[in-house]
Design an enzyme around this catalytic site. Structure first.
Site, PDB file in Angstrom:
ATOM      1  N   ARG A   7     -12.714 -56.573  49.535  1.00 48.93           N
ATOM      2  CA  ARG A   7     -14.137 -56.693  49.874  1.00 48.93           C
ATOM      3  C   ARG A   7     -15.032 -55.744  49.087  1.00 48.93           C
ATOM      4  O   ARG A   7     -16.247 -55.881  49.110  1.00 48.93           O
ATOM      5  CB  ARG A   7     -14.358 -56.548  51.395  1.00 48.93           C
ATOM      6  CG  ARG A   7     -14.045 -55.198  51.955  1.00 48.93           C
ATOM      7  CD  ARG A   7     -14.061 -55.200  53.476  1.00 48.93           C
ATOM      8  NE  ARG A   7     -15.277 -54.665  54.041  1.00 48.93           N
ATOM      9  CZ  ARG A   7     -15.418 -54.326  55.315  1.00 48.93           C
ATOM     10  NH1 ARG A   7     -14.412 -54.494  56.171  1.00 48.93           N
ATOM     11  NH2 ARG A   7     -16.534 -53.846  55.766  1.00 48.93           N
ATOM     12  N   CYS A  36     -18.454 -59.636  65.269  1.00 52.98           N
ATOM     13  CA  CYS A  36     -19.303 -58.511  64.853  1.00 52.98           C
ATOM     14  C   CYS A  36     -19.303 -58.284  63.345  1.00 52.98           C
ATOM     15  O   CYS A  36     -19.830 -57.281  62.875  1.00 52.98           O
ATOM     16  CB  CYS A  36     -18.894 -57.238  65.579  1.00 52.98           C
ATOM     17  SG  CYS A  36     -17.238 -56.694  65.180  1.00 52.98           S
ATOM     18  N   ARG A  93     -16.035 -48.577  68.871  1.00 57.33           N
ATOM     19  CA  ARG A  93     -14.796 -48.874  68.147  1.00 57.33           C
ATOM     20  C   ARG A  93     -14.140 -47.546  67.779  1.00 57.33           C
ATOM     21  O   ARG A  93     -14.802 -46.658  67.250  1.00 57.33           O
ATOM     22  CB  ARG A  93     -15.094 -49.653  66.873  1.00 57.33           C
ATOM     23  CG  ARG A  93     -13.834 -49.865  66.051  1.00 57.33           C
ATOM     24  CD  ARG A  93     -14.090 -50.637  64.809  1.00 57.33           C
ATOM     25  NE  ARG A  93     -14.794 -49.847  63.813  1.00 57.33           N
ATOM     26  CZ  ARG A  93     -15.233 -50.342  62.662  1.00 57.33           C
ATOM     27  NH1 ARG A  93     -15.062 -51.626  62.402  1.00 57.33           N
ATOM     28  NH2 ARG A  93     -15.843 -49.580  61.791  1.00 57.33           N
ATOM     29  N   ASN A 101     -15.613 -59.414  58.358  1.00 59.99           N
ATOM     30  CA  ASN A 101     -15.643 -58.758  57.040  1.00 59.99           C
ATOM     31  C   ASN A 101     -14.221 -58.527  56.548  1.00 59.99           C
ATOM     32  O   ASN A 101     -13.885 -58.809  55.400  1.00 59.99           O
ATOM     33  CB  ASN A 101     -16.375 -57.414  57.112  1.00 59.99           C
ATOM     34  CG  ASN A 101     -17.782 -57.555  57.647  1.00 59.99           C
ATOM     35  OD1 ASN A 101     -18.317 -58.651  57.656  1.00 59.99           O
ATOM     36  ND2 ASN A 101     -18.363 -56.465  58.104  1.00 59.99           N
ATOM     37  N   ASP A 102     -13.402 -58.005  57.438  1.00 59.40           N
ATOM     38  CA  ASP A 102     -12.015 -57.779  57.044  1.00 59.40           C
ATOM     39  C   ASP A 102     -11.171 -59.039  57.140  1.00 59.40           C
ATOM     40  O   ASP A 102     -10.290 -59.259  56.320  1.00 59.40           O
ATOM     41  CB  ASP A 102     -11.392 -56.671  57.905  1.00 59.40           C
ATOM     42  CG  ASP A 102     -11.770 -55.308  57.370  1.00 59.40           C
ATOM     43  OD1 ASP A 102     -11.620 -55.106  56.154  1.00 59.40           O
ATOM     44  OD2 ASP A 102     -12.239 -54.460  58.146  1.00 59.40           O
ATOM     45  N   HIS A 161     -26.853 -45.431  48.403  1.00 51.00           N
ATOM     46  CA  HIS A 161     -27.639 -44.686  49.370  1.00 51.00           C
ATOM     47  C   HIS A 161     -29.104 -45.125  49.344  1.00 51.00           C
ATOM     48  O   HIS A 161     -29.736 -45.317  50.391  1.00 51.00           O
ATOM     49  CB  HIS A 161     -27.509 -43.198  49.059  1.00 51.00           C
ATOM     50  CG  HIS A 161     -28.199 -42.356  50.045  1.00 51.00           C
ATOM     51  ND1 HIS A 161     -27.644 -42.060  51.259  1.00 51.00           N
ATOM     52  CD2 HIS A 161     -29.420 -41.807  50.031  1.00 51.00           C
ATOM     53  CE1 HIS A 161     -28.510 -41.344  51.936  1.00 51.00           C
ATOM     54  NE2 HIS A 161     -29.591 -41.161  51.213  1.00 51.00           N
ATOM     55  N   GLU A 171      -9.147 -58.931  63.111  1.00 51.46           N
ATOM     56  CA  GLU A 171      -9.587 -58.889  61.708  1.00 51.46           C
ATOM     57  C   GLU A 171      -8.416 -58.929  60.732  1.00 51.46           C
ATOM     58  O   GLU A 171      -8.596 -58.786  59.532  1.00 51.46           O
ATOM     59  CB  GLU A 171     -10.491 -57.682  61.457  1.00 51.46           C
ATOM     60  CG  GLU A 171      -9.990 -56.363  61.982  1.00 51.46           C
ATOM     61  CD  GLU A 171     -10.998 -55.221  61.817  1.00 51.46           C
ATOM     62  OE1 GLU A 171     -11.999 -55.370  61.106  1.00 51.46           O
ATOM     63  OE2 GLU A 171     -10.741 -54.157  62.415  1.00 51.46           O
ATOM     64  N   ARG A 195     -19.748 -48.200  65.104  1.00 60.34           N
ATOM     65  CA  ARG A 195     -18.781 -47.715  64.105  1.00 60.34           C
ATOM     66  C   ARG A 195     -18.799 -46.187  64.195  1.00 60.34           C
ATOM     67  O   ARG A 195     -19.858 -45.583  64.032  1.00 60.34           O
ATOM     68  CB  ARG A 195     -19.194 -48.141  62.706  1.00 60.34           C
ATOM     69  CG  ARG A 195     -19.068 -49.629  62.426  1.00 60.34           C
ATOM     70  CD  ARG A 195     -19.429 -49.910  60.969  1.00 60.34           C
ATOM     71  NE  ARG A 195     -19.069 -51.243  60.553  1.00 60.34           N
ATOM     72  CZ  ARG A 195     -19.929 -52.249  60.404  1.00 60.34           C
ATOM     73  NH1 ARG A 195     -21.217 -52.057  60.651  1.00 60.34           N
ATOM     74  NH2 ARG A 195     -19.512 -53.437  60.002  1.00 60.34           N
TER      75      ARG A 195
HETATM   76  C1  PEP Z   1     -15.389 -56.289  60.159  1.00 61.39           C
HETATM   77  O1  PEP Z   1     -14.384 -56.011  59.517  1.00 61.39           O
HETATM   78  O2  PEP Z   1     -15.861 -57.422  60.233  1.00 61.39           O
HETATM   79  C2  PEP Z   1     -16.130 -55.232  60.880  1.00 61.39           C
HETATM   80  C3  PEP Z   1     -17.095 -55.537  61.713  1.00 61.39           C
HETATM   81  O3  PEP Z   1     -15.791 -53.953  60.668  1.00 61.39           O
HETATM   82  P1  PEP Z   1     -16.058 -53.104  59.332  1.00 61.39           P
HETATM   83  O4  PEP Z   1     -17.058 -53.845  58.513  1.00 61.39           O
HETATM   84  O5  PEP Z   1     -16.554 -51.793  59.835  1.00 61.39           O
HETATM   85  O6  PEP Z   1     -14.706 -53.018  58.720  1.00 61.39           O
HETATM   86 MG    MG Z   2     -13.305 -54.205  59.872  1.00 62.71          MG
END
Ligand code: PEP
Ligand code: MG
Length: 593
Positions: free
Chosen positions: A472, A509, A339, A461-462, A196, A438, A303
């Site tokens: 992750r 993204c 999303r 990211n995923d 945080h 993803e 998000r």
């Molecule tokens: C991703 O997975 O790249 C993404 C943008 O979504 P989040 O990080 O919210 O899972």
């Molecule tokens: Mg994601």
């Protein structure tokens, strides 16, 4: 100049920038030593009163902090609300009073018992959200114990000299009360990238380094410090040469930042005239202004989990509608990509009863969860559709792994549309429906999905997590999180090609979008949009405007022939050396160097 060896410590850089200033130590060590004693019948009521007074004083302190919270971080005030709620919760309030009454123990002892009880209960639940709540209960207890002991709580708001805060750890109440006119930045012994305190430091735009382990023992009140929030380095008692060197770095960074912020309202267009859209990722309505100020051409990823993670219970359809409507109105005519709910994985709502899963990242997450909870899903879809009458809203589904899931989701969307038609409620009938790519299986069938989607948005990211089989949120495999991996580059290219073939736009993204080292590669692959944290937008626009598409394409051909992530990275860094020098080493932040 002295001969003392240079004292340099390294932690995790969580908020960028360089500061040089004096240390101010904040004692946030736990109130560990207190007396435990039995009380007489006559003292019982007095002890209950003592507890209530300490508790009321704690409430006043929190309310005071809340009222004086700087504008930039008001959105985080819900944490202080949580603390106020804990104080009234029977697990804390009644339990403490009952312990005093029935066991005839002093207030401090009774508070300690209530906390231990909550810790025991919560520790049986393997849920990161609940675990965080334990910390909140501990913060509250700490405050009450300090009041009982008559210890002063130094508020970060009361600091009246420009200083760098040095603390073992900073609580949400601490960070919420930071006076940015005085606090230049902070360093702590503990903490992590997503703690945080880190998030607040970024919102306040003050440099911060965490996880320095023992820095509170190495630094004294007034010690001169250099804190580099870009690299995570902290220099204790620097000599004059170092001070001059860092002052120069500081100046360069400031010059660079003001130069790029001026460019942020220009289009993201390469030297040879190729344009892409640069949009912002947001989690709260309050971030919309920063997105606009930084030159975002709309929101590429909203998000929406945040509303579901607050302590106040599940959001109503109307509350969601109002929120989405406001975002859409502020950004119109630019689009807002909402999303749908991505709960599960590492994001849990305390309002939903989750079954314990051994591997939540591979469990009932995101769209899978929504398809199992159609009423919750429908309420969000209704809110999104209703808001679509007030601006340019598009929606996208997370974690789609194949066509059936997309068709099932679209079917529910259609049912919701029919309901709204029946009620004669306005919405955008042509709302664009996108798919987040993803999951590796979605990459493989991207050509099939493209026929049923209005756009793609690649969530790297995923995608990296699932493609490279690395959790992750697991720090032990963090070193394997390699966006430069040839497998990842091939996957992104495959998705972009499938989108082009079907004639739909494709965005990216994930965090990769905000890393300037990838801009050239992504442009050359044909990406139409990059969506990233607002603060990074000026840099990505600057990068785009410094590139030529033709050259980027020639480089990409060579890059796609390389075999390993390190070869790819080496190639890119070498190619971009002149640009990197100009853009400073901040560039390396996103790739973790
Ligand atoms: C991703 O997975 O790249 C993404 C943008 O979504 P989040 O990080 O919210 O899972
Ligand atoms: Mg994601």
């Amino acid at each position: 100049m002295t001969d003392t060896p240079l004292r340099k410590v390294k932690g995790i850089a969580v908020s960028p920038g360089i500061i040089i200033g004096k240390a101010h130590l904040i004692d946030r060590s736990r109130v560990k030593i207190f007396y435990q004693y039995l009380i007489s019948d006559q003292q019982v009521n007095q002890e209950v009163e003592r507890f209530k007074e300490a508790l009321n004083a704690a409430k006043d302190q929190i309310i005071h902090l809340k009222n004086r919270m700087p504008e930039q971080i008001k959105k985080h005030s819900f944490i202080l609300d949580t603390h106020l709620m804990i104080m009234d919760d029977s697990m804390f309030f009644n339990a403490t009073i009952n312990a005093i009454l029935s066991e005839k123990i002093n207030a401090e002892w009774a508070v300690k018992k209530s906390v231990e009880n909550v810790e025991n209960l919560f520790s049986q639940i393997d849920d990161p959200y609940i675990k965080e709540r334990i910390v909140d209960v501990q913060y509250v207890a700490e405050r009450v114990l300090r009041n009982l002991a008559g210890k002063e709580q130094e508020s970060l708001f009361e600091i009246n000299e420009r200083v760098i805060i040095v603390a073992h750890e900073l609580s949400p109440a601490d960070t919420s009360s930071i006076n940015i006119a005085k606090v230049m930045g902070f360093i702590t012994d503990v903490g992590g990238r997503t703690s945080h305190a880190a998030i607040i430091a970024q919102s306040l735009k003050i440099p911060a380094v965490v996880a320095l382990e023992t820095v509170t023992r190495q630094v004294q009140e007034g010690t001169l410090l250099i804190v580099d929030g870009n690299t995570g380095e902290v220099i204790i008692d620097p000599d004059d040469d170092l001070i001059i060197l860092y002052q120069e770095k500081q100046l360069n960074q400031e010059r660079f930042e003001s130069s790029i912020i001026r460019l942020s309202h220009l289009p993201a267009e390469t030297k040879d005239g190729h344009k892409i859209k640069v949009r912002a990722n947001i989690e709260f309505l309050e971030e919309v202004t920063a997105a606009k100020d930084n030159g975002a051409e709309g929101i590429g990823l909203y998000r929406t989990e945040f509303h579901y993670l607050r302590a106040q219970g599940l959001p109503t359809e109307d509350a969601l509608f109002e929120d989405y409507k406001e975002v859409a109105e502020i950004l119109a005519p630019n689009p807002v990509t909402i999303r749908t709910l991505d709960l599960g994985g590492d994001r849990f709502s305390s309002e939903v009863s989750w079954t314990k899963e051994t591997n939540p990242a591979l469990g009932l997450r995101a769209i899978r969860f929504c398809l199992k909870q159609p009423s919750m899903f429908k309420s969000q879809l209704r809110a999104i559709l209703r808001a679509s009458a007030f601006g340019d809203i598009q929606l996208m589904f997370p974690m789609i792994s194949g066509l059936q899931e997309l068709l099932d989701s679209r079917k529910i969307l259609k049912e919701v549309m029919a309901e709204l038609d029946q009620e004669r409620t306005a919405y955008d009938r042509n709302i664009k429906v996108g798919v987040m790519i993803e999951v590796p299986s979605a990459v493989t069938v991207a050509d099939i999905l493209a026929k049923h989607a209005d756009f793609f948005s690649i969530g790297t990211n995923d995608l990296i997590q699932y493609a490279l089989a690395i959790d992750r949120v697991n720090e032990h495999v963090a070193f394997m999180y390699q966006p430069f991996h040839p497998a990842i580059l091939r996957m992104i290219l495959q998705v972009i090609k499938a989108a082009k073939q079907a004639g739909i736009p494709v965005a990216l993204c994930g965090e990769m979008a905000g890393d300037p080292l990838f801009t050239s590669v992504l442009l050359a692959m044909g990406i139409d949009e990059l969506s990233l944290n607002a603060g990074g937008i000026p840099m990505i626009k600057k990068m785009t405007r410094s590139l030529s598409l033709d050259k980027a394409k020639a480089d990409l051909r060579k890059i796609m022939k390389l075999d390993t992530a390190s070869q790819v990275k080496e190639f890119i860094v070498k190619k971009m050396k002149p640009l990197l020098d100009e853009l400073d080493h901040r560039l390396f932040m996103a790739t973790g160097e």
